[in-house]
Write a protein that holds these residues in place. Structure first.
Motif, PDB file in Angstrom:
ATOM      1  N   ALA A 124       0.850  -1.197   0.000  1.00 29.77           N
ATOM      2  CA  ALA A 124       0.000   0.000   0.000  1.00 29.77           C
ATOM      3  C   ALA A 124       0.881   1.242   0.000  1.00 29.77           C
ATOM      4  N   PRO A 125       0.363   2.324  -0.587  1.00 30.13           N
ATOM      5  CA  PRO A 125       1.148   3.564  -0.582  1.00 30.13           C
ATOM      6  C   PRO A 125       1.546   3.951   0.849  1.00 30.13           C
ATOM      7  N   GLY A 126       2.806   4.264   1.034  1.00 29.76           N
ATOM      8  CA  GLY A 126       3.281   4.672   2.353  1.00 29.76           C
ATOM      9  C   GLY A 126       3.744   3.527   3.232  1.00 29.76           C
ATOM     10  N   ASP A 127       3.474   2.279   2.803  1.00 26.60           N
ATOM     11  CA  ASP A 127       3.855   1.138   3.653  1.00 26.60           C
ATOM     12  C   ASP A 127       5.291   0.682   3.445  1.00 26.60           C
ATOM     13  N   PHE A 128       5.841   0.994   2.289  1.00 23.16           N
ATOM     14  CA  PHE A 128       7.167   0.469   1.989  1.00 23.16           C
ATOM     15  C   PHE A 128       8.241   1.182   2.796  1.00 23.16           C
ATOM     16  N   ARG A 129       9.083   0.414   3.446  1.00 18.97           N
ATOM     17  CA  ARG A 129      10.222   0.964   4.174  1.00 18.97           C
ATOM     18  C   ARG A 129      11.488   0.414   3.556  1.00 18.97           C
ATOM     19  N   MET A 130      12.416   1.290   3.261  1.00 17.56           N
ATOM     20  CA  MET A 130      13.654   0.870   2.612  1.00 17.56           C
ATOM     21  C   MET A 130      14.789   0.912   3.625  1.00 17.56           C
ATOM     22  N   GLY A 131      15.557  -0.165   3.694  1.00 19.39           N
ATOM     23  CA  GLY A 131      16.704  -0.218   4.603  1.00 19.39           C
ATOM     24  C   GLY A 131      17.788   0.757   4.174  1.00 19.39           C
ATOM     25  N   GLN A 132      18.530   1.273   5.149  1.00 14.47           N
ATOM     26  CA  GLN A 132      19.569   2.255   4.836  1.00 14.47           C
ATOM     27  C   GLN A 132      20.597   1.705   3.850  1.00 14.47           C
ATOM     28  N   GLU A 133      20.930   0.423   3.993  1.00 16.05           N
ATOM     29  CA  GLU A 133      21.894  -0.214   3.100  1.00 16.05           C
ATOM     30  C   GLU A 133      21.410  -0.166   1.642  1.00 16.05           C
ATOM     31  N   ARG A 137      23.008   1.940  -1.561  1.00 14.78           N
ATOM     32  CA  ARG A 137      23.414   1.253  -2.780  1.00 14.78           C
ATOM     33  C   ARG A 137      22.865   1.985  -4.007  1.00 14.78           C
ATOM     34  N   SER A 138      21.564   2.303  -3.972  1.00 12.65           N
ATOM     35  CA  SER A 138      21.014   2.959  -5.169  1.00 12.65           C
ATOM     36  C   SER A 138      21.455   4.420  -5.272  1.00 12.65           C
ATOM     37  N   GLN A 139      21.773   5.031  -4.137  1.00  7.61           N
ATOM     38  CA  GLN A 139      22.271   6.411  -4.211  1.00  7.61           C
ATOM     39  C   GLN A 139      23.583   6.494  -4.975  1.00  7.61           C
ATOM     40  N   GLU A 140      24.434   5.497  -4.809  1.00  6.21           N
ATOM     41  CA  GLU A 140      25.691   5.507  -5.565  1.00  6.21           C
ATOM     42  C   GLU A 140      25.403   5.505  -7.066  1.00  6.21           C
ATOM     43  N   PHE A 141      24.490   4.638  -7.480  1.00  6.66           N
ATOM     44  CA  PHE A 141      24.188   4.547  -8.918  1.00  6.66           C
ATOM     45  C   PHE A 141      23.493   5.811  -9.421  1.00  6.66           C
ATOM     46  N   ARG A 142      22.726   6.446  -8.531  1.00 12.71           N
ATOM     47  CA  ARG A 142      22.004   7.663  -8.925  1.00 12.71           C
ATOM     48  C   ARG A 142      22.912   8.875  -9.096  1.00 12.71           C
ATOM     49  N   LYS A 143      24.179   8.742  -8.717  1.00 14.17           N
ATOM     50  CA  LYS A 143      25.109   9.849  -8.957  1.00 14.17           C
ATOM     51  C   LYS A 143      25.444  10.008 -10.436  1.00 14.17           C
ATOM     52  N   CYS A 144      25.069   9.003 -11.246  1.00 13.23           N
ATOM     53  CA  CYS A 144      25.395   9.037 -12.683  1.00 13.23           C
ATOM     54  C   CYS A 144      24.867  10.319 -13.331  1.00 13.23           C
ATOM     55  N   ILE A 145      25.749  11.026 -14.063  1.00 11.83           N
ATOM     56  CA  ILE A 145      25.342  12.257 -14.752  1.00 11.83           C
ATOM     57  C   ILE A 145      25.102  12.011 -16.245  1.00 11.83           C
ATOM     58  N   GLU A 146      25.186  10.732 -16.651  1.00 16.65           N
ATOM     59  CA  GLU A 146      24.977  10.356 -18.051  1.00 16.65           C
ATOM     60  C   GLU A 146      25.878  11.139 -19.001  1.00 16.65           C
ATOM     61  N   CYS A 147      27.153  11.150 -18.665  1.00 13.95           N
ATOM     62  CA  CYS A 147      28.139  11.745 -19.574  1.00 13.95           C
ATOM     63  C   CYS A 147      28.490  10.766 -20.688  1.00 13.95           C
ATOM     64  N   PHE A 148      28.184   9.478 -20.466  1.00 21.74           N
ATOM     65  CA  PHE A 148      28.418   8.392 -21.422  1.00 21.74           C
ATOM     66  C   PHE A 148      29.898   8.118 -21.676  1.00 21.74           C
ATOM     67  N   LEU A 149      30.765   8.601 -20.780  1.00 20.70           N
ATOM     68  CA  LEU A 149      32.184   8.256 -20.930  1.00 20.70           C
ATOM     69  C   LEU A 149      32.396   6.759 -20.740  1.00 20.70           C
ATOM     70  N   CYS A 150      31.621   6.139 -19.845  1.00 20.86           N
ATOM     71  CA  CYS A 150      31.766   4.687 -19.632  1.00 20.86           C
ATOM     72  C   CYS A 150      31.328   3.930 -20.880  1.00 20.86           C
ATOM     73  N   GLN A 151      30.265   4.399 -21.505  1.00 20.86           N
ATOM     74  CA  GLN A 151      29.789   3.773 -22.740  1.00 20.86           C
ATOM     75  C   GLN A 151      30.842   3.936 -23.842  1.00 20.86           C
ATOM     76  N   ASN A 152      31.438   5.106 -23.879  1.00 21.65           N
ATOM     77  CA  ASN A 152      32.430   5.428 -24.909  1.00 21.65           C
ATOM     78  C   ASN A 152      33.685   4.573 -24.782  1.00 21.65           C
ATOM     79  N   VAL A 153      34.088   4.304 -23.549  1.00 23.15           N
ATOM     80  CA  VAL A 153      35.368   3.626 -23.354  1.00 23.15           C
ATOM     81  C   VAL A 153      35.224   2.101 -23.383  1.00 23.15           C
TER      82      VAL A 153
END
Ligand code: FES
Length: 248
Positions: A124-133, A137-153
């Motif tokens: 239900a909306p509002g019921d989901f609780r996400m663990g800090q871990e 983990r997803s915050q690291e991936f969300r730092k991506c600025i989509e410069c595509f240098l990784c794709q390029n290399v």
């Protein structure tokens, strides 16, 4: 005060263009993008270069500087030797539109192929609780600025046009991994990551991780964990373990 004069070689034209040499003024504290802007202002007003934030956050100004894929707005002139010629090329993995500007639409096509976040309809909306871990983990991936240098290399598609159809590249395999590891995502992304997005092509050379301007550990934290999940699903766990320890 007056700066020093430096030699720049800049790619001009489309895919069949050529390097053109310029002598250009460089001042203290400047980055490569500043110098390209000075070339536009003083010598070559039609020089095409994509940029936006000049702060390493929009991901627009990716190019190859003395052979290294980099953000030109973060490439300090002071890091080159005083008499070093600076050679600026467009990213090699994508078609050149003109000068330093590439057509990066391959990346947008790959982004659209990924099934979106699929939360459990029973939550239900509002019921989901996400663990800090999980948040971290997803915050690291969300730092991506989509410069595509990784794709390029990435060697899978750099100089291998034929692999582009079946390979999404590190940026999008990381996105698949992020969703697969999300505790509230119910889609099973393991088989499609291999069959549709080409995870098996990656042989973890870490070129992507090395060029990431956000220092995201793409290989260790996204691609390898995803490979482990795929292996666990695809094979009988005991057989897989046997292969890991060399028994078979
Ligand atoms: Fe935005 Fe360089 S101009 S990252």
């Amino acid at each position: 005060g007056k700066g020093t004069t430096r030699t720049f070689r800049v790619w001009r034209g489309g895919g069949d263009g050529e390097l053109t040499t310029y002598e250009v003024e460089v001042n203290e504290g400047e980055v490569v993008l500043d110098v390209l802007h000075r070339l536009q202002a003083t010598q070559t007003p039609d020089l095409a270069v994509r940029w936006n934030c000049k702060a390493g956050k929009c991901g627009s100004c990716s190019m190859e500087i003395n052979g290294r894929p980099r953000l030109s707005c973060m490439a300090r002139m002071s890091t080159f030797a005083p008499d070093e010629t600076v050679t600026v090329m467009p990213m090699r993995t994508f078609p050149v539109i003109r000068d330093l500007v590439c057509d990066v639409s391959y990346n947008y096509a790959k982004a659209r192929e990924i099934p979106s976040f699929t939360p459990d309809p029973a939550t239900a909306p509002g019921d989901f609780r996400m663990g800090q871990e999980d948040v971290q983990r997803s915050q690291e991936f969300r730092k991506c600025i989509e410069c595509f240098l990784c794709q390029n290399v990435c060697h899978v598609i750099r100089d291998h046009e034929e692999n582009k159809e079946n390979f999404s590249g590190p940026r999008f395999l990381m996105r698949v991994s992020e969703l697969e590891m999300h505790p509230e995502d119910t889609a099973d992304r393991r088989m499609i990551s291999q069959d549709e997005f080409g995870l098996g092509y990656c042989n973890i050379t870490k070129c992507c991780t090395e060029v990431c301007p956000e220092n995201i550990q793409i290989t260790d934290n996204a691609l390898i964990p995803m490979k482990e999940r795929v292996a666990g699903r695809r094979y009988d766990p005991l057989v897989w373990l046997g292969s890991k320890i060399g028994l078979r």
